[in-house]
Design a protein around this motif. Sequence first.
Motif, mmCIF file in Angstrom:
data_model
loop_
_atom_site.group_PDB
_atom_site.id
_atom_site.type_symbol
_atom_site.label_atom_id
_atom_site.label_comp_id
_atom_site.label_asym_id
_atom_site.label_seq_id
_atom_site.Cartn_x
_atom_site.Cartn_y
_atom_site.Cartn_z
ATOM 1 N N ALA A 110 -11.946 4.796 12.294
ATOM 2 C CA ALA A 110 -12.972 3.753 12.387
ATOM 3 C C ALA A 110 -13.920 3.826 11.195
ATOM 4 O O ALA A 110 -14.329 2.787 10.648
ATOM 5 N N ARG A 111 -14.277 5.043 10.772
ATOM 6 C CA ARG A 111 -15.150 5.195 9.607
ATOM 7 C C ARG A 111 -14.474 4.633 8.359
ATOM 8 O O ARG A 111 -15.101 3.944 7.545
ATOM 9 N N ILE A 112 -13.203 4.960 8.198
ATOM 10 C CA ILE A 112 -12.477 4.490 7.014
ATOM 11 C C ILE A 112 -12.338 2.972 7.040
ATOM 12 O O ILE A 112 -12.510 2.299 6.012
ATOM 13 N N ARG A 113 -12.037 2.406 8.215
ATOM 14 C CA ARG A 113 -11.940 0.939 8.317
ATOM 15 C C ARG A 113 -13.245 0.281 7.917
ATOM 16 O O ARG A 113 -13.263 -0.744 7.223
ATOM 17 N N ALA A 114 -14.362 0.855 8.361
ATOM 18 C CA ALA A 114 -15.673 0.290 8.039
ATOM 19 C C ALA A 114 -15.910 0.307 6.533
ATOM 20 O O ALA A 114 -16.424 -0.659 5.958
ATOM 21 N N ILE A 115 -15.545 1.396 5.870
ATOM 22 C CA ILE A 115 -15.723 1.499 4.428
ATOM 23 C C ILE A 115 -14.849 0.489 3.696
ATOM 24 O O ILE A 115 -15.290 -0.181 2.759
ATOM 25 N N LEU A 116 -13.602 0.356 4.140
ATOM 26 C CA LEU A 116 -12.696 -0.594 3.485
ATOM 27 C C LEU A 116 -13.183 -2.027 3.660
ATOM 28 O O LEU A 116 -13.064 -2.843 2.734
ATOM 29 N N ARG A 117 -13.740 -2.345 4.840
ATOM 30 C CA ARG A 117 -14.290 -3.692 5.042
ATOM 31 C C ARG A 117 -15.457 -3.940 4.105
ATOM 32 O O ARG A 117 -15.619 -5.030 3.565
ATOM 33 N N ARG A 118 -16.293 -2.918 3.912
ATOM 34 C CA ARG A 118 -17.440 -3.068 3.030
ATOM 35 C C ARG A 118 -16.990 -3.295 1.593
ATOM 36 O O ARG A 118 -17.571 -4.104 0.869
ATOM 37 N N ILE A 119 -15.955 -2.587 1.166
ATOM 38 C CA ILE A 119 -15.428 -2.772 -0.177
ATOM 39 C C ILE A 119 -14.935 -4.202 -0.362
ATOM 40 O O ILE A 119 -15.184 -4.845 -1.379
ATOM 41 N N GLU A 120 -14.231 -4.707 0.654
ATOM 42 C CA GLU A 120 -13.708 -6.081 0.578
ATOM 43 C C GLU A 120 -14.838 -7.098 0.501
ATOM 44 O O GLU A 120 -14.765 -8.066 -0.254
ATOM 45 N N ARG A 121 -15.916 -6.875 1.279
ATOM 46 C CA ARG A 121 -17.056 -7.794 1.236
ATOM 47 C C ARG A 121 -17.705 -7.772 -0.138
ATOM 48 O O ARG A 121 -18.081 -8.806 -0.681
#
Length: 230
Positions: A110-121
Amino acid sequence: MKNILIVDDHLQITEVLKEYALKEGWNPFIASDGETALELFSKQPIEVVLLDVMLPKLDGFGVCKMIREISNVPIIMVTAKGEDYHRIMGLDIGADDYIVKPFSPNEVMARIRAILRRIERTEENQHTIVRLTYDNLIVYLEEKRVTIDEQEICLTKRELELLWLLLSNREKVFSRDNLLDSLWGIDYFGDARTVDTHIKRLRAKLDEVNHTNWEIATVWGQGYKFEGRK
């Protein structure tokens, strides 16, 4: 496919995390010591690093420092339960997040998914506004640079994102929870002290150059804001 670097000297932990990462559709690279981690990082385009503190040959702090010399890739430090000084030190040298052992593999994902979403944004935003200016401060999002009076200030990726968010919403007060949700993601399981540590470190770096017309202000009982005095 996203490349994830998992660094831990416990084979059982890395095998479990590797399996979970594969289920997420990511490409995990595994290192059991600090030197191997740096070697893999230099050869592969890594999107996120999950980095244990206690490692053979070179510890996690040393690995984090060396990565920060060449990259702003998100780094999640893994610390032992109760070792608060490890968490604080990790954030001070440029880690973006931390997680405490023992942990749930689902929480790590979940932490990694959150970081990847932030990178995409962030990448999406780069196609619109790529520079913000206030008085003697300029933030270049695409180039990941910050200058004050044309002097470059070296910020981590998270610090730059924090400054960009505050500067692009001048005078708006962000609570700690607002900042956690915006920058760390709604899946973040940490606490508000993470925000305070990043604000403290950001202020210290910005204060290296005089700026009398603006500051990152604390609004007591509410949170933080970018305050201009022009």
